[in-house]
Design a protein around this motif. Structure first.
Motif, PDB file in Angstrom:
ATOM      1  N   UNK A 166      22.950  55.077  62.011  1.00 14.91           N
ATOM      2  CA  UNK A 166      22.167  55.874  62.949  1.00 14.91           C
ATOM      3  C   UNK A 166      20.935  55.134  63.465  1.00 14.91           C
ATOM      4  N   UNK A 167      20.334  55.701  64.485  1.00 15.35           N
ATOM      5  CA  UNK A 167      19.131  55.136  65.099  1.00 15.35           C
ATOM      6  C   UNK A 167      17.871  55.894  64.674  1.00 15.35           C
ATOM      7  N   UNK A 168      17.990  56.685  63.617  1.00 14.14           N
ATOM      8  CA  UNK A 168      16.847  57.436  63.106  1.00 14.14           C
ATOM      9  C   UNK A 168      16.987  57.549  61.587  1.00 14.14           C
ATOM     10  N   UNK A 169      15.916  57.919  60.906  1.00 13.45           N
ATOM     11  CA  UNK A 169      15.984  58.078  59.454  1.00 13.45           C
ATOM     12  C   UNK A 169      16.792  59.323  59.137  1.00 13.45           C
ATOM     13  N   UNK A 170      17.843  59.140  58.350  1.00 16.13           N
ATOM     14  CA  UNK A 170      18.796  60.226  58.142  1.00 16.13           C
ATOM     15  C   UNK A 170      18.355  61.233  57.075  1.00 16.13           C
ATOM     16  N   UNK A 171      17.408  60.852  56.225  1.00 14.65           N
ATOM     17  CA  UNK A 171      16.982  61.808  55.197  1.00 14.65           C
ATOM     18  C   UNK A 171      16.184  62.929  55.842  1.00 14.65           C
ATOM     19  N   UNK A 172      16.582  64.154  55.546  1.00 10.47           N
ATOM     20  CA  UNK A 172      15.926  65.309  56.134  1.00 10.47           C
ATOM     21  C   UNK A 172      14.562  65.535  55.485  1.00 10.47           C
ATOM     22  N   UNK A 173      13.653  66.048  56.266  1.00  8.50           N
ATOM     23  CA  UNK A 173      12.323  66.366  55.747  1.00  8.50           C
ATOM     24  C   UNK A 173      12.359  67.725  55.047  1.00  8.50           C
ATOM     25  N   UNK A 174      11.412  67.928  54.169  1.00  3.59           N
ATOM     26  CA  UNK A 174      11.260  69.206  53.463  1.00  3.59           C
ATOM     27  C   UNK A 174      12.546  69.620  52.755  1.00  3.59           C
ATOM     28  N   UNK A 175      13.110  68.688  52.022  1.00  2.68           N
ATOM     29  CA  UNK A 175      14.338  68.932  51.287  1.00  2.68           C
ATOM     30  C   UNK A 175      14.086  68.600  49.820  1.00  2.68           C
ATOM     31  N   UNK A 176      14.824  69.230  48.921  1.00  2.00           N
ATOM     32  CA  UNK A 176      14.653  68.965  47.495  1.00  2.00           C
ATOM     33  C   UNK A 176      14.846  67.474  47.224  1.00  2.00           C
ATOM     34  N   UNK A 177      14.042  66.910  46.325  1.00  7.70           N
ATOM     35  CA  UNK A 177      14.072  65.471  46.085  1.00  7.70           C
ATOM     36  C   UNK A 177      15.460  64.980  45.672  1.00  7.70           C
ATOM     37  N   UNK A 178      16.252  65.824  45.029  1.00  3.94           N
ATOM     38  CA  UNK A 178      17.582  65.416  44.588  1.00  3.94           C
ATOM     39  C   UNK A 178      18.698  66.027  45.442  1.00  3.94           C
ATOM     40  N   UNK A 221      24.027  62.286  44.682  1.00  8.42           N
ATOM     41  CA  UNK A 221      24.359  60.929  45.131  1.00  8.42           C
ATOM     42  C   UNK A 221      25.830  60.580  44.922  1.00  8.42           C
ATOM     43  N   UNK A 222      26.524  61.323  44.028  1.00  6.80           N
ATOM     44  CA  UNK A 222      27.926  61.004  43.753  1.00  6.80           C
ATOM     45  C   UNK A 222      28.873  62.172  44.013  1.00  6.80           C
ATOM     46  N   UNK A 223      28.398  63.164  44.749  1.00  5.63           N
ATOM     47  CA  UNK A 223      29.250  64.316  45.070  1.00  5.63           C
ATOM     48  C   UNK A 223      30.364  63.907  46.036  1.00  5.63           C
ATOM     49  N   UNK A 224      31.501  64.594  45.968  1.00 11.40           N
ATOM     50  CA  UNK A 224      32.642  64.310  46.824  1.00 11.40           C
ATOM     51  C   UNK A 224      32.989  65.538  47.673  1.00 11.40           C
ATOM     52  N   UNK A 225      33.409  65.262  48.918  1.00 14.28           N
ATOM     53  CA  UNK A 225      33.919  66.296  49.828  1.00 14.28           C
ATOM     54  C   UNK A 225      32.927  67.436  50.043  1.00 14.28           C
ATOM     55  N   UNK A 226      31.664  67.081  50.272  1.00 15.86           N
ATOM     56  CA  UNK A 226      30.633  68.090  50.545  1.00 15.86           C
ATOM     57  C   UNK A 226      29.876  67.742  51.830  1.00 15.86           C
ATOM     58  N   UNK A 227      30.566  67.123  52.805  1.00 16.50           N
ATOM     59  CA  UNK A 227      29.922  66.753  54.061  1.00 16.50           C
ATOM     60  C   UNK A 227      29.277  65.384  54.003  1.00 16.50           C
ATOM     61  N   UNK A 228      28.329  65.145  54.896  1.00 15.14           N
ATOM     62  CA  UNK A 228      27.651  63.850  54.932  1.00 15.14           C
ATOM     63  C   UNK A 228      26.317  63.940  54.197  1.00 15.14           C
ATOM     64  N   UNK A 229      25.854  62.783  53.735  1.00 16.31           N
ATOM     65  CA  UNK A 229      24.613  62.712  52.958  1.00 16.31           C
ATOM     66  C   UNK A 229      23.825  61.483  53.394  1.00 16.31           C
ATOM     67  N   UNK A 230      22.527  61.483  53.066  1.00 20.97           N
ATOM     68  CA  UNK A 230      21.773  60.237  53.176  1.00 20.97           C
ATOM     69  C   UNK A 230      22.080  59.399  51.941  1.00 20.97           C
ATOM     70  N   UNK A 231      21.742  58.113  51.981  1.00 20.55           N
ATOM     71  CA  UNK A 231      22.031  57.237  50.836  1.00 20.55           C
ATOM     72  C   UNK A 231      20.773  56.831  50.079  1.00 20.55           C
ATOM     73  N   UNK A 232      19.677  57.478  50.383  1.00 21.87           N
ATOM     74  CA  UNK A 232      18.375  57.177  49.769  1.00 21.87           C
ATOM     75  C   UNK A 232      18.411  57.549  48.286  1.00 21.87           C
ATOM     76  N   UNK A 233      18.313  56.543  47.413  1.00 24.37           N
ATOM     77  CA  UNK A 233      18.313  56.801  45.970  1.00 24.37           C
ATOM     78  C   UNK A 233      16.879  57.031  45.507  1.00 24.37           C
ATOM     79  N   UNK A 234      16.614  58.239  45.025  1.00 28.32           N
ATOM     80  CA  UNK A 234      15.300  58.549  44.471  1.00 28.32           C
ATOM     81  C   UNK A 234      15.285  58.242  42.974  1.00 28.32           C
TER      82      UNK A 234
END
Length: 470
Positions: A166-178, A221-234
């Motif tokens: 993507x051309x923007x930061x994919x991690x959503x704001x105001x979301x639970x850290x995990x 970070x390791x969930x399957x078949x739950x849509x798309x996710x960011x890859x930012x490891x906290x």
């Protein structure tokens, strides 16, 4: 993670110029002897781009540790605090600018690593950095590059595994850290369960202590078949198995691993560099593995790479124009509800791309067009030849014209032939006829320069004839 800052290891050390030259000579030899070289990089490769590191004298975690120590009122805390403050006071400014990860551009070190990989002098880069700068240096994710802790531009499908760039930061704001939820995959249509709310189940564990969505209703970070996710490891989370496997595969394959700009403090991943046959560590601060490596260089990443390139006779390229392959138009980002800060950064990226394209176009326009290649010297000589063979009471004869860079030849025959004028436009510029008498053939030769030359050739039935005209 502020607790991972060790005051005894924050101090920076620098090689003398003579010492650096000798060690880089050794590094050069190691690179030349290696059949498969991997880079393993941390925040130190990005400090000259204006992106802060973590555990340097002014790093993010060091700053947090200072804040912690100021709240403590013990003699040991006061002593450690003073040590950190002393190192901050001595530190020279590492960068002339301070920019966020979204705006950072490749440093000399980024471009040098990219150059070595693209010219097969090295083969892969594993980075723990989230800033995505190696993308802007021209490296391709998975084939040349592993983001071990994820990166800000990746949106990964938990169903088909596709990585949207993507051309923007994919991690959503105001979301639970995990929680790493982004949306629905446009390729395989994987989406979050209908029970997803973004709020963890009451009393549930999160991060590495949980088994993903089944335990807490968060996209882990390791969930399957739950849509798309960011890859930012906290911190406190498991690494994605895709990135872990890539790092493991390339590290085990390596003859040489060059570690750059990392304090090697995250011990769950610092085994990777030592899976290679030989390991080099380049960092200003001490690491727990300084006595374990084959070569230790105390210098900045840019300084080492510029010295190495001088010795190898290499030059870095200009950063390429990076256009994310899964770019989303700015107006669509607003409709998607992307945070205004990320949209503004995406707009700046778009403007940066346009400026790069304009500079590239101007540079190309400034280069004079190459002079047309001189036409090879072509002989002006024209050779006209005839042959004849008897057929009962007549003769079959042929006439052919060669040389002179010919475009076409027109033969004017005796009026008894029909047609009496024949134009030939392809080599060997030859015609054959059957007749019983001799006569003069007029030959018009038009060359490729548009010049018409006219000749007369006597037809002979007694044998082959050939006449060259200058």
């Amino acid at each position: 993670m502020a607790e991972t800052v060790d005051a005894s290891r924050v101090a920076e050390h620098h090689e003398s110029r003579e010492g650096l030259e000798k060690k880089v000579d050794t590094l050069k030899k190691m690179v030349e002897e290696s059949k498969y070289t991997v880079f393993y990089t941390g925040a130190g490769v990005s400090t000259s781009a204006g992106v802060g590191d973590y555990r340097g004298p002014s790093g993010a975690w060091t700053q947090r540790r200072i804040a912690q120590l100021r709240r403590e009122n013990t003699n040991s805390a006061k002593a450690e605090l003073q040590k950190l403050l002393d190192e901050q006071a001595k530190e020279k400014q590492k960068a002339t600018k301070n920019v966020g990860s979204l705006d950072a551009q490749p440093t000399f070190c980024h471009m040098a690593i990219a150059k070595m990989i693209q010219t097969k002098r090295a083969h892969y880069c594993i980075t723990t950095n989230l800033d995505g700068i190696f993308r802007k240096a021209g490296l391709k994710q998975h084939t040349e590059l592993c983001f071990l802790h994820g990166d800000i531009y990746t949106e990964r499908c938990t169903g088909c595994g596709y990585d949207f760039e993507r051309n923007y930061e994919t991690r959503r704001s105001k979301i639970h850290v995990h929680d790493h939820h982004v949306g629905q995959c446009s390729r395989c249509h994987s989406k979050p369960p209908s029970t997803y709310t973004g709020v963890p189940l009451p009393g549930s564990q999160t991060g590495a202590d949980a088994d993903g969505y089944a335990d807490n209703h968060l996209i882990g970070t390791r969930c399957k078949n739950v849509g798309t996710k960011d890859t930012h490891i906290n911190f406190g989370e498991c690494l994605d198995s895709i990135d872990w496997k890539e790092a493991d595969q390339h590290s085990k394959k390596a003859d040489l691993c060059i570690v750059m700009g990392t304090s090697m403090s995250l011990r769950h991943i610092t085994h990777f560099p030592f899976q290679a046959k030989k390991t080099v560590i380049i960092n200003l601060q001490q690491t727990p593995d300084d006595k374990k490596c084959d070569l230790r260089i105390w210098a900045t990443c840019d300084d080492v790479m510029s010295t190495l390139f001088d010795k190898m006779g290499l030059e870095i390229d200009e950063p390429p124009i990076w256009i994310p392959k899964d770019y989303i138009p700015i107006q669509n980002l607003k409709a998607m509800g992307v945070h205004s800060y990320y949209i503004a950064a995406a707009e700046r990226l778009e403007n940066h791309i346009k400026k790069q394209q304009q500079r590239q176009a101007a540079a190309q326009a400034a280069v004079p067009a190459p002079a047309p290649a001189p036409r090879p010297e072509v002989s002006r000589d024209v050779t006209i030849s005839t042959t004849a063979a008897p057929i009962e009471d007549r003769f079959r004869w042929s006439i052919k014209t060669e040389g002179g860079d010919i475009r076409s030849v027109t033969y004017h025959l005796h009026p008894t032939f029909s047609p009496s004028s024949i134009t030939v436009t392809e080599a060997p510029f030859e015609i054959s006829r059957v007749g019983w008498g001799t006569f003069t053939i007029k030959v018009d030769v038009l060359n490729r320069a548009g010049v018409l030359r006219q000749y007369r050739h006597e037809l002979s039935l007694s044998g082959p004839t050939s006449v060259t005209h200058q």
